[in-house]
Design a protein around this motif. Sequence first.
Motif, PDB file in Angstrom:
ATOM      1  N   ARG A  74       0.834  -1.210   0.000  1.00  0.00           N
ATOM      2  CA  ARG A  74       0.000   0.000   0.000  1.00  0.00           C
ATOM      3  C   ARG A  74       0.865   1.255   0.000  1.00  0.00           C
ATOM      4  O   ARG A  74       0.471   2.282  -0.567  1.00  0.00           O
ATOM      5  N   ARG A  75       2.056   1.200   0.619  1.00  0.00           N
ATOM      6  CA  ARG A  75       2.902   2.393   0.669  1.00  0.00           C
ATOM      7  C   ARG A  75       3.305   2.868  -0.736  1.00  0.00           C
ATOM      8  O   ARG A  75       3.592   4.047  -0.925  1.00  0.00           O
ATOM      9  N   THR A  76       3.303   1.937  -1.696  1.00  0.00           N
ATOM     10  CA  THR A  76       3.677   2.311  -3.053  1.00  0.00           C
ATOM     11  C   THR A  76       2.589   3.133  -3.732  1.00  0.00           C
ATOM     12  O   THR A  76       2.816   3.741  -4.780  1.00  0.00           O
ATOM     13  N   GLU A 217      10.887   5.286  -4.639  1.00  0.00           N
ATOM     14  CA  GLU A 217      10.397   4.873  -3.322  1.00  0.00           C
ATOM     15  C   GLU A 217      11.583   4.440  -2.472  1.00  0.00           C
ATOM     16  O   GLU A 217      12.488   3.746  -2.938  1.00  0.00           O
ATOM     17  N   THR A 218      11.561   4.843  -1.208  1.00  0.00           N
ATOM     18  CA  THR A 218      12.617   4.466  -0.288  1.00  0.00           C
ATOM     19  C   THR A 218      12.006   4.385   1.108  1.00  0.00           C
ATOM     20  O   THR A 218      10.785   4.486   1.266  1.00  0.00           O
ATOM     21  N   SER A 219      12.825   4.166   2.113  1.00  0.00           N
ATOM     22  CA  SER A 219      12.351   4.147   3.491  1.00  0.00           C
ATOM     23  C   SER A 219      12.857   5.391   4.195  1.00  0.00           C
ATOM     24  O   SER A 219      13.830   6.023   3.754  1.00  0.00           O
ATOM     25  N   VAL A 240       8.816  13.349  -0.462  1.00  0.00           N
ATOM     26  CA  VAL A 240       7.386  13.341  -0.179  1.00  0.00           C
ATOM     27  C   VAL A 240       7.119  12.196   0.795  1.00  0.00           C
ATOM     28  O   VAL A 240       7.648  11.091   0.613  1.00  0.00           O
ATOM     29  N   ARG A 241       6.307  12.452   1.809  1.00  0.00           N
ATOM     30  CA  ARG A 241       5.966  11.417   2.791  1.00  0.00           C
ATOM     31  C   ARG A 241       4.449  11.328   2.935  1.00  0.00           C
ATOM     32  O   ARG A 241       3.741  12.322   2.754  1.00  0.00           O
ATOM     33  N   ASP A 242       3.969  10.133   3.236  1.00  0.00           N
ATOM     34  CA  ASP A 242       2.558   9.924   3.572  1.00  0.00           C
ATOM     35  C   ASP A 242       2.529   8.892   4.686  1.00  0.00           C
ATOM     36  O   ASP A 242       2.644   7.690   4.454  1.00  0.00           O
ATOM     37  N   ASP A 243       2.397   9.373   5.913  1.00  0.00           N
ATOM     38  CA  ASP A 243       2.440   8.474   7.057  1.00  0.00           C
ATOM     39  C   ASP A 243       1.217   7.572   7.127  1.00  0.00           C
ATOM     40  O   ASP A 243       1.262   6.510   7.764  1.00  0.00           O
ATOM     41  N   ASP A 244       0.119   7.967   6.477  1.00  0.00           N
ATOM     42  CA  ASP A 244      -1.086   7.133   6.509  1.00  0.00           C
ATOM     43  C   ASP A 244      -0.850   5.789   5.826  1.00  0.00           C
ATOM     44  O   ASP A 244      -1.403   4.770   6.240  1.00  0.00           O
ATOM     45  N   VAL A 245      -0.040   5.787   4.753  1.00  0.00           N
ATOM     46  CA  VAL A 245       0.246   4.532   4.059  1.00  0.00           C
ATOM     47  C   VAL A 245       1.686   4.079   4.285  1.00  0.00           C
ATOM     48  O   VAL A 245       2.096   3.032   3.789  1.00  0.00           O
ATOM     49  N   GLY A 246       2.461   4.879   5.039  1.00  0.00           N
ATOM     50  CA  GLY A 246       3.851   4.523   5.290  1.00  0.00           C
ATOM     51  C   GLY A 246       4.755   4.755   4.100  1.00  0.00           C
ATOM     52  O   GLY A 246       5.823   4.140   3.990  1.00  0.00           O
ATOM     53  N   GLY A 247       4.344   5.653   3.191  1.00  0.00           N
ATOM     54  CA  GLY A 247       5.105   5.877   1.966  1.00  0.00           C
ATOM     55  C   GLY A 247       6.153   6.961   2.116  1.00  0.00           C
ATOM     56  O   GLY A 247       5.973   7.930   2.853  1.00  0.00           O
ATOM     57  N   CYS A 248       7.264   6.794   1.387  1.00  0.00           N
ATOM     58  CA  CYS A 248       8.348   7.758   1.388  1.00  0.00           C
ATOM     59  C   CYS A 248       8.968   7.761  -0.010  1.00  0.00           C
ATOM     60  O   CYS A 248       9.391   6.705  -0.496  1.00  0.00           O
ATOM     61  N   VAL A 249       9.010   8.916  -0.648  1.00  0.00           N
ATOM     62  CA  VAL A 249       9.503   9.019  -2.022  1.00  0.00           C
ATOM     63  C   VAL A 249      10.573  10.092  -2.098  1.00  0.00           C
ATOM     64  O   VAL A 249      10.359  11.238  -1.674  1.00  0.00           O
TER      65      VAL A 249
END
Length: 261
Positions: A74-76, A217-219, A240-249
């Motif tokens: 989902r983070r993707t 995408e990275t961590s 760019v970060r989205d903590d709701d899905v745990g995404g980090c770009v």
Amino acid sequence: MTGPDDVAARLRAAGCVWAEDEATLLREASGSDAELDALVARRVSGEPLELVLGWVAFLGLRLRVAPGTFVPRRRTELLARTARREAGRRAGDPVVVEMCCGVGPVAAALEGLPGTVHAADLDDVALACARVNAPSARIHRGDLYDALPDDLAGRVDVLVANAPYVPTRRIASMPPEAREHEPLVALDGGADGVDVHRRLAAGAPAWLAPGGVVLVETSPAQLPLTLAALADAGLDVSSVRDDDVGGCVAVGVSRSAAGPA
């Protein structure tokens, strides 16, 4: 006949947290009791639910996955949403490349939008899924930029990649569903997790159009290293970060035109 409670009980005993929900999905995916028993046996053995079902939910889509492929997380979705936004900012028909595409989640998210999408990977099974998930995309097989047609050099508006970024030493501590059922090449990012990111960054300027953008995408742990790789390639960087899905770009923007060396 296998009842729903029986299936859920078997899944629960195997440690499946959402046993009832999984039981419903497995029953929907099966055409007979025998097929249901076979699917449940695969799941109980530890195979990821998505690979058992043959699909994964992603940005409202059902993407085809197959045994031996990497299952999009989902983070993707943050990577795909960012790619859509960046492509939408370009005038005319933007050129988008999904590198290390696997089953093509970003390419699939761009279906129906203006532009030309290319997707590249090394794995034939993953690429077969990508052709189904993103039927409009132009699919290429090969190692990173070696896969791309020469005439894309200097023309790519958005280069996006979910390349492996797990440090080698951490592979052994990953959940068994990942390390035993997904390809190591899609997980192992080298000693510090960013070996492939460095290769992507180093080659990007030759392929980007003026003002073109790289999205990787990275961590959070690897983000400074990924940004450093993009900066070393001469790109202006941000994230760019989205903590709701745990995404980090990690984001890198080209400053000028460049051609292949």
